[in-house]
Write a protein that holds these residues in place. Structure first.
Motif, mmCIF file in Angstrom:
data_model
loop_
_atom_site.group_PDB
_atom_site.id
_atom_site.type_symbol
_atom_site.label_atom_id
_atom_site.label_comp_id
_atom_site.label_asym_id
_atom_site.label_seq_id
_atom_site.Cartn_x
_atom_site.Cartn_y
_atom_site.Cartn_z
ATOM 1 N N ASN A 48 0.683 6.022 6.996
ATOM 2 C CA ASN A 48 1.197 5.489 5.727
ATOM 3 C C ASN A 48 0.863 4.004 5.562
ATOM 4 N N LEU A 50 1.399 1.334 7.216
ATOM 5 C CA LEU A 50 2.195 0.194 7.682
ATOM 6 C C LEU A 50 1.299 -0.636 8.591
ATOM 7 N N ARG A 82 1.343 6.028 0.296
ATOM 8 C CA ARG A 82 2.764 5.894 0.644
ATOM 9 C C ARG A 82 3.611 6.873 -0.152
ATOM 10 N N PHE A 89 12.464 6.460 10.839
ATOM 11 C CA PHE A 89 12.271 5.474 11.903
ATOM 12 C C PHE A 89 13.222 5.725 13.069
ATOM 13 N N GLN A 93 16.925 2.312 10.014
ATOM 14 C CA GLN A 93 16.551 1.348 8.974
ATOM 15 C C GLN A 93 17.089 1.721 7.610
ATOM 16 N N PHE A 95 19.237 0.924 4.328
ATOM 17 C CA PHE A 95 19.527 -0.358 3.688
ATOM 18 C C PHE A 95 21.032 -0.609 3.816
ATOM 19 N N HIS A 97 23.030 -2.683 2.594
ATOM 20 C CA HIS A 97 23.769 -3.129 1.411
ATOM 21 C C HIS A 97 23.865 -2.024 0.363
ATOM 22 N N ARG A 98 23.453 -0.813 0.710
ATOM 23 C CA ARG A 98 23.588 0.306 -0.231
ATOM 24 C C ARG A 98 24.306 1.456 0.456
ATOM 25 N N VAL A 111 11.043 2.926 -7.407
ATOM 26 C CA VAL A 111 9.606 3.182 -7.304
ATOM 27 C C VAL A 111 9.128 4.158 -8.382
ATOM 28 N N GLY B 118 11.984 -4.198 10.047
ATOM 29 C CA GLY B 118 12.160 -2.771 9.757
ATOM 30 C C GLY B 118 12.643 -2.519 8.337
ATOM 31 N N GLN B 119 13.348 -3.492 7.757
ATOM 32 C CA GLN B 119 13.815 -3.321 6.384
ATOM 33 C C GLN B 119 12.652 -3.395 5.393
ATOM 34 N N GLU B 121 9.626 -2.514 6.246
ATOM 35 C CA GLU B 121 8.857 -1.287 6.479
ATOM 36 C C GLU B 121 9.518 -0.087 5.822
ATOM 37 N N ALA B 122 10.860 -0.035 5.910
ATOM 38 C CA ALA B 122 11.565 1.076 5.262
ATOM 39 C C ALA B 122 11.309 1.037 3.759
ATOM 40 N N SER B 123 11.278 -0.173 3.188
ATOM 41 C CA SER B 123 11.026 -0.305 1.753
ATOM 42 C C SER B 123 9.609 0.139 1.409
ATOM 43 N N TYR B 124 8.639 -0.339 2.207
ATOM 44 C CA TYR B 124 7.255 0.080 1.970
ATOM 45 C C TYR B 124 7.113 1.585 2.115
ATOM 46 N N SER B 125 7.829 2.161 3.096
ATOM 47 C CA SER B 125 7.635 3.584 3.390
ATOM 48 C C SER B 125 8.083 4.467 2.227
ATOM 49 N N ILE B 126 8.999 3.976 1.379
ATOM 50 C CA ILE B 126 9.348 4.779 0.203
ATOM 51 C C ILE B 126 8.548 4.359 -1.025
ATOM 52 N N GLY B 127 7.515 3.557 -0.798
ATOM 53 C CA GLY B 127 6.565 3.275 -1.871
ATOM 54 C C GLY B 127 6.753 1.949 -2.583
ATOM 55 N N MET B 128 7.702 1.121 -2.111
ATOM 56 C CA MET B 128 7.935 -0.148 -2.814
ATOM 57 C C MET B 128 6.773 -1.109 -2.606
ATOM 58 N N GLN B 132 9.020 -5.630 -4.999
ATOM 59 C CA GLN B 132 10.188 -4.746 -5.057
ATOM 60 C C GLN B 132 10.991 -4.820 -3.764
ATOM 61 N N ARG B 136 14.758 -5.990 -4.016
ATOM 62 C CA ARG B 136 15.757 -4.931 -3.872
ATOM 63 C C ARG B 136 16.355 -4.852 -2.464
ATOM 64 N N THR B 137 15.553 -5.231 -1.460
ATOM 65 C CA THR B 137 16.010 -5.020 -0.086
ATOM 66 C C THR B 137 16.293 -6.337 0.640
ATOM 67 N N PRO B 140 18.900 -9.348 -1.341
ATOM 68 C CA PRO B 140 20.348 -9.064 -1.310
ATOM 69 C C PRO B 140 20.952 -9.218 0.081
ATOM 70 N N GLN B 141 20.183 -8.839 1.100
ATOM 71 C CA GLN B 141 20.707 -8.980 2.466
ATOM 72 C C GLN B 141 20.705 -10.443 2.899
#
Lengths: 255, 226
Positions: A48, A50, A82, A89, A93, A95, A97-98, A111, B118-119, B121-128, B132, B136-137, B140-141
């Motif tokens: 993907n 990364l 992607r 992971f 990982q 988020f 804050h959600r 997205v 990792g935050q 990467e997690a964002s990129y992994s869902i296409g952000m 973004q 979004r990630t 805020p943190q």
């Protein structure tokens, strides 16, 4: 379907992947096993993007990308790949804050631009699938590791990826919590989700994967069906590695 | 009524007017400007081209390495010799903004860097995309972690604005000095001025606690007391 051809990746002077070929047929699960540092995670992260491979080809369904050293992949190509992949992971990982629900909705809303109510419906359905609907409004910090990983699986599945990449999905969990995650992944496997997973977890590899690829020092040493690999490995390195993780697994189960 | 209380009551009005007309606006404007400048500087240092990042490092080095009072003097008394004349209030505003900007850029840089990789990467992994993921990630943190150190800067600034008295801004402290010049009651007037500063910064401390509580409600970190 995932087809990786001649994937190479180096970090500085350290060549982590030395030309790896792996094919994961559509609707099947392939486990990547191998000692730490063998390149399993890096290979997954090359799928993907990364990590951008230095050489080789990544093909997922109808999209094929070729890589050359020093050439950065184009942004739209990265995005395309992607959206065809979801990733789970080792350390979840989520988020922080959600809420659980917010985590799963995030990809759909941000997205894919879905309207929140539509995203909420799909996210709830996915949380239900992983057995976490009752914790939809919970914050990640209040969930157990197994629960967090199940939410993370729902998050990865939300944008309907063609393949799911799992990087040591149970390694951070004790055997009982790992079992919850294995159950969820088994259900997905039965439903025909294409998966490529790096794992040390024998139970995960042996019960879910159809095929197993043994990676050592950046090269595929041996591959075959899970049964053949675990019962009759040919290469001596495969044999000693499988003996080692079997021992670890038995130890964990009798704990 | 005792003499000291009478004097305090008599001067309270003019001290408060000076506080509300000069100290409070100076604090709020230069903090807002400094935060914007500091955020921009932090982004340049983290993600910008190298020469620009060096320029930012130079700016932070100068501002943090020299006294605020001297900076104000250079701007208000020094620059006119170079043909640049700036009125007292804008000069103070520029000085405080530059000062806050340098300190907050370090805070913003640190809190953005503190969000685990990792935050991203997690964002990129869902296409952000990068922006973004940032919006979004990461931000805020980072914002949640930034509240205590930024509140520190804000509260320090309330008190530092008293230095503007030295470049003729008629703010709270200068108002007290003027009354002392007439009444010869330095103890009473300066204590009164101190109490008003204390009240202003206490309001900010209360706002900080509220902000932290509201962040604590939305998630919070495992085990951390809000």
């Amino acid at each position: 379907m995932i087809r990786l051809t001649g994937i190479e990746k180096r970090f500085g002077l350290n060549k982590v992947l030395k030309g790896v070929d792996v094919v994961v047929p559509a609707g099947s699960v392939t486990a990547l096993i191998g000692p730490s540092g063998s390149g399993k995670s890096t290979l997954l992260r090359c799928v993907n993007l990364l990590e951008a491979p230095d050489a080789g080809e990544v093909e997922i369904d109808d999209v094929r990308l070729s890589f050359r050293a020093g050439e950065r992949p184009r942004k739209d190509a990265v995005r395309t790949l992607r959206l065809k992949t979801g990733m789970v992971f080792q350390s979840f990982q989520l988020f922080p804050h959600r809420t659980a629900l917010g985590n799963v909705m995030e990809g759909l809303v941000t997205v894919l631009g879905w309207r929140p109510d539509r995203a909420r419906d799909r996210a709830m359905a996915l949380l239900d699938k992983v057995g976490m609907a009752h914790k939809a409004e919970a914050w990640p910090s209040t969930l157990s590791g197994g629960q967090q990983q199940r939410v993370a699986i729902a998050r990865a599945l939300a944008p309907s990826p063609r393949v799911l990449l799992c990087d040591e999905p149970t390694s951070a969990l004790d055997p009982k919590l790992a079992a919850e995650v294995v159950d969820v992944l088994r259900t997905l496997a039965h439903e025909g989700v294409t998966m490529l997973m790096a794992t040390h977890d024998l139970r995960l590899a042996s019960t879910i994967a159809r095929n197993v690829v043994f990676l050592d020092d950046g090269l595929v040493v041996e591959e075959g069906t899970a049964r053949a690999m675990f019962t009759a490995p040919r290469d001596s390195r495969t044999r000693s590695f499988i003996a080692h993780i079997t021992e670890t697994a038995v130890h964990a189960w009798t704990d | 009524m005792p003499h000291w209380l009478e004097l305090m009551a008599a001067s309270f009005g003019s001290l408060m007017v000076a506080g509300l007309v000069f100290t409070v606006p100076l604090t709020i404007l230069s903090f807002a400007g400094g935060l914007a400048l500091g955020s921009l500087a932090a982004m340049v240092r983290l993600f910008g081209p190298r020469p620009l990042a060096s320029l930012v490092r130079f700016y932070v080095w100068i501002i943090r390495g020299t006294p605020l009072l001297v900076q104000l003097f250079v701007i208000f008394y020094g620059l006119p010799s170079a043909g640049i004349l700036i009125d007292a209030f804008p000069a103070a505003l520029i000085g405080f903004t530059l000062n806050v900007g340098a300190y907050t850029s370090e805070v913003v840089r640190a809190v953005i860097a503190s969000v685990p990789n990792g935050q991203w990467e997690a964002s990129y992994s869902i296409g952000m995309s990068w922006s973004q993921a940032m919006r979004r990630t990461v931000l805020p943190q980072a914002a949640r972690v930034a509240v205590p150190p930024l509140s520190n800067s804000f509260i320090s600034l309330v008190k530092d604005t008293s230095l503007a008295a030295a470049i003729t801004v008629p703010e709270l402290f200068q108002a007290a000095q003027r009354i002392v010049a007439v009444t010869y009651e330095p103890l009473i007037l300066y204590v009164e001025a101190a109490l008003i500063y204390l009240a202003f910064s206490s309001v900010l401390s209360i706002l900080q606690a509220r902000l932290e509580r509201s962040f604590g409600r939305s998630g919070g970190f495992a085990g951390a007391r809000p």
